[in-house]
Design an enzyme around this catalytic site. Structure first.
Site, short mmCIF file in Angstrom:
data_model
loop_
_atom_site.label_atom_id
_atom_site.label_comp_id
_atom_site.label_asym_id
_atom_site.label_seq_id
_atom_site.Cartn_x
_atom_site.Cartn_y
_atom_site.Cartn_z
N LYS A 23 -4.16 2.65 -2.51
CA LYS A 23 -4.88 2.93 -1.27
C LYS A 23 -4.74 4.39 -0.87
O LYS A 23 -4.59 4.71 0.31
CB LYS A 23 -4.39 2.01 -0.14
N ASP A 42 0.82 -1.20 0.00
CA ASP A 42 0.00 0.00 0.00
C ASP A 42 0.86 1.26 0.00
O ASP A 42 2.07 1.21 0.25
CB ASP A 42 -0.92 0.02 1.23
#
EC number: 2.1.1.107
Length: 476
Positions: A272, A250
Site C-alpha cells: 500500500k 499495510d
C-alpha cells in the site's frame, strides 16, 4: 533485543557458584528450585549457605579460592564475590571453556544475565532490563505478581494433564488451539481459580466429549491499528491481534504495533505504498477469502481507522458477498491522533466550527477536490497522503479564496518518538517541505487552529533535529 531470552533445563546438572555471601546464596536458591546440582567455591560461606548445605544434598562446598579446574564438568557458572579480580578470572576462564557465565552486577563480564522471575510453576515469567536497571525489572515483576494469580500454575498443570486427550480427540491443530483458548479463558479457568478442581475437570471432559472434530470456521478481523503509538490500540484490537492465525498488514502499520501480534501468526505484507502495491486490492480481497475458507482467523491490520481512506468498506463488502464472517474494530484515525499529539485541536469555538478530511493523492499530477467547499472560513482541513501534492494543494486553496497567510502544518510520523511537526502558512509550506525532506506517513492540517500549537504542544518526541528556516517554525 540486546539479549535473547531462553529457558535452560538444569535439572540434575552440575552448576558452579563462586562466592559465599548473601548474593551468592540467593542465586543458589534459584538454581536449587530449578533442580540443579550446585558446587560452591569460596574460602568461607555465611550462615545462610551453611543452612542450605544441611538442608539439600544437591549442594556441596569447596573451601578454596577459585581455580579454572573448578569449571570441569559444569554447565553453568555464577560469580558473586566482592573481589573484582576473582570475578574477572571466573568470567575469562568460563568464556574460554565455552560455559555460560554470569557475574553479578557486571554485565560486561557476562555471557548471560539473570532476569527477575515470577514463579507460577509450571508457568515462569522472566523480566529483564538487559542489565540496565534491575530495580525497574523488579518493579515490573511486582506488577505482574498482582496480575497473574498463583492459581495460574494449577491451570497450566491441568492443561498439561489433559493435553494428550485433547490431541487424541482433535486431529487438526487449529481445533486443538480453539479448544484450549475456550477452556483457558472461560468457565474452566474460573473454576480452577475458585479452587473447584473437580468441577473444572468434569467441565473440561464434558466439553471435550461434546466437541466435534470438524474443519474450523474462518473469520476476518478488520482492525484499525491507529496512527502509530501502540498505547492507542483498543482492548478489542489487542485481543484479536493475539488470537489471529495470519496477519495481512499495510505499510502504515507501525513496527511496534506489528510486534504485538501473536508471535507465531503468519505475516503477509500488503504494501500500500504510492504506485507500489505489493498486493493489489483485488488480490488482497481474494486472499482474505481464501484464508478464511481454510478455517483461519485472519487479521487485516490497517493504519489509522479502516473506514477512513482505508478501503475497509471494499474488503468487508467482498467478504459479505462470499458469506465470510468478519468483525470490524475501529482505530483512532490519523487526523484525530496526530493532531492531538501535535497540540492542534481540530475544532475550536474561536477558530473552527467544522473539520473536513480529504485525501491529497495526485491523479494525473493534480489533486482533484472540491476546492470551493474547502476554501471556507472557520474550517479546518486535514489532508491525508498529501505530501507529494502539497504545492498543488496550497495553490488551489489560495486561488479559491483562502488567504496566503492561513496557518498550515505538516506532521511526520505523528504519535511516535519520530514525530516532527513543521508549521508555516499556505504560502510557505511547500518551500518548508522542500528544504526539510520528510518521509511518509505525513498529515497536513490547514486552518487557524494551527496557531494554537505554540501554546498547546505537549508531546516531546526524540527526533527534533531540523534547524530553523525563515518563514516557518518547527516544534517538537
Amino acid at each position: 533485543m540486546d539479549y535473547f531470552p531462553v529457558f535452560l533445563n538444569i535439572k540434575q546438572r552440575n552448576c558452579l557458584i563462586v562466592g559465599g555471601g548473601s548474593v551468592a546464596a540467593r542465586k543458589a536458591k534459584l538454581l536449587l528450585r530449578a533442580g540443579a546440582h550446585i558446587h560452591v567455591v569460596s574460602p568461607t560461606i555465611n550462615a545462610e549457605f551453611t543452612g542450605l548445605l544441611q538442608q539439600f544434598s544437591s549442594i556441596s562446598h569447596n573451601a578454596e579460592t577459585f581455580r579454572p579446574d573448578h569449571l570441569q564438568g559444569r554447565v553453568l557458572v555464577i560469580a558473586a564475590t566482592h573481589d573484582r579480580a576473582t570475578n574477572q578470572a571466573v568470567s575469562v576462564a568460563a568464556r574460554k571453556a565455552g560455559i555460560p557465565v554470569n557475574v553479578v552486577d557486571n554485565p560486561d563480564l557476562c555471557t548471560f544475565i539473570m532476569p527477575s522471575i515470577l514463579d507460577r510453576s509450571p508457568i515462569i515469567v522472566a523480566v529483564s532490563s538487559g542489565g540496565g536497571s534491575p530495580v525497574l525489572a523488579r518493579l515490573l515483576r511486582a506488577r505482574l505478581e498482582a496480575l497473574i494469580p498463583a492459581a495460574y500454575g494449577r491451570l497450566a498443570t491441568y492443561a498439561a494433564q489433559f493435553r494428550g486427550q485433547v490431541r487424541q480427540h482433535f486431529s487438526r491443530q487449529e481445533n486443538r488451539r480453539f479448544f484450549w483458548e475456550k477452556m483457558l479463558q472461560g468457565p474452566f479457568a474460573e473454576m480452577v481459580f475458585a479452587g473447584k478442581d473437580q468441577a473444572a475437570q468434569d467441565y473440561l471432559l464434558e466439553t471435550l466429549n461434546n466437541s466435534v472434530d470438524q474443519p474450523p470456521i474462518g473469520e476476518v478481523y478488520l482492525v484499525g491499528a491507529g496512527p502509530g503509538d501502540p498505547d492507542l490500540l483498543t482492548f478489542r484490537a489487542m485481543r484479536l491481534m493475539q488470537q489471529a492465525d495470519v496477519v495481512i498488514y499495510d505499510r502504515l502499520v507501525a513496527p511496534a504495533i506489528l510486534d504485538m501480534v501473536r508471535q507465531d501468526a503468519d505475516r503477509i505484507y500488503a504494501g500500500k505504498e504510492r504506485n507500489r502495491h505489493t498486493l493489489p486490492q483485488t488480490s488482497i480481497n481474494n486472499l482474505l477469502i481464501k484464508l478464511a475458507q481454510e478455517g483461519k482467523r485472519v487479521l487485516r491490520l490497517k493504519g489509522g481507522d479502516p473506514f477512513i481512506f482505508g478501503r475497509g468498506g471494499e474488503e468487508i463488502e467482498t467478504l459479505s458477498q462470499h458469506q465470510i464472517p468478519f468483525q470490524v474494530v475501529p482505530g483512532i484515525t490519523a487526523a484525530s491522533g496526530v493532531a492531538s499529539y501535535a497540540g492542534i485541536p481540530l475544532t475550536h469555538r474561536d477558530y473552527a466550527h467544522s473539520c473536513v478530511f480529504v485525501t491529497g493523492h495526485l491523479k494525473d499530477n493534480t489533486v482533484q477536490l472540491d476546492w470551493s467547499a474547502l476554501a471556507r472560513p472557520n474550517q479546518t482541513i486535514v489532508v491525508y497522503m498529501g505530501l507529494l501534492g502539497v504545492s498543488e494543494l496550497c495553490r488551489q486553496l489560495i486561488a479559491h479564496g483562502l488567504p496566503k497567510t492561513t496557518p498550515a502544518a505538516i506532521i511526520q510520523q505523528g504519535t511516535t518518538p519520530n514525530q516532527c511537526v513543521l508549521t508555516g502558512t499556505l504560502a510557505t509550506l511547500p518551500t518548508i517541505i522542500q528544504e526539510n525532506p520528510l518521509k511518509p506517513p505525513t498529515l497536513i492540517i490547514v486552518g487557524e487552529v494551527v496557531k494554537l500549537r505554540q501554546r498547546l504542544a505537549w508531546f516531546n518526541s526524540t527526533s527534533e533535529s531540523l534547524g530553523n528556516t525563515p518563514g516557518y517554525s518547527k516544534h517538537p
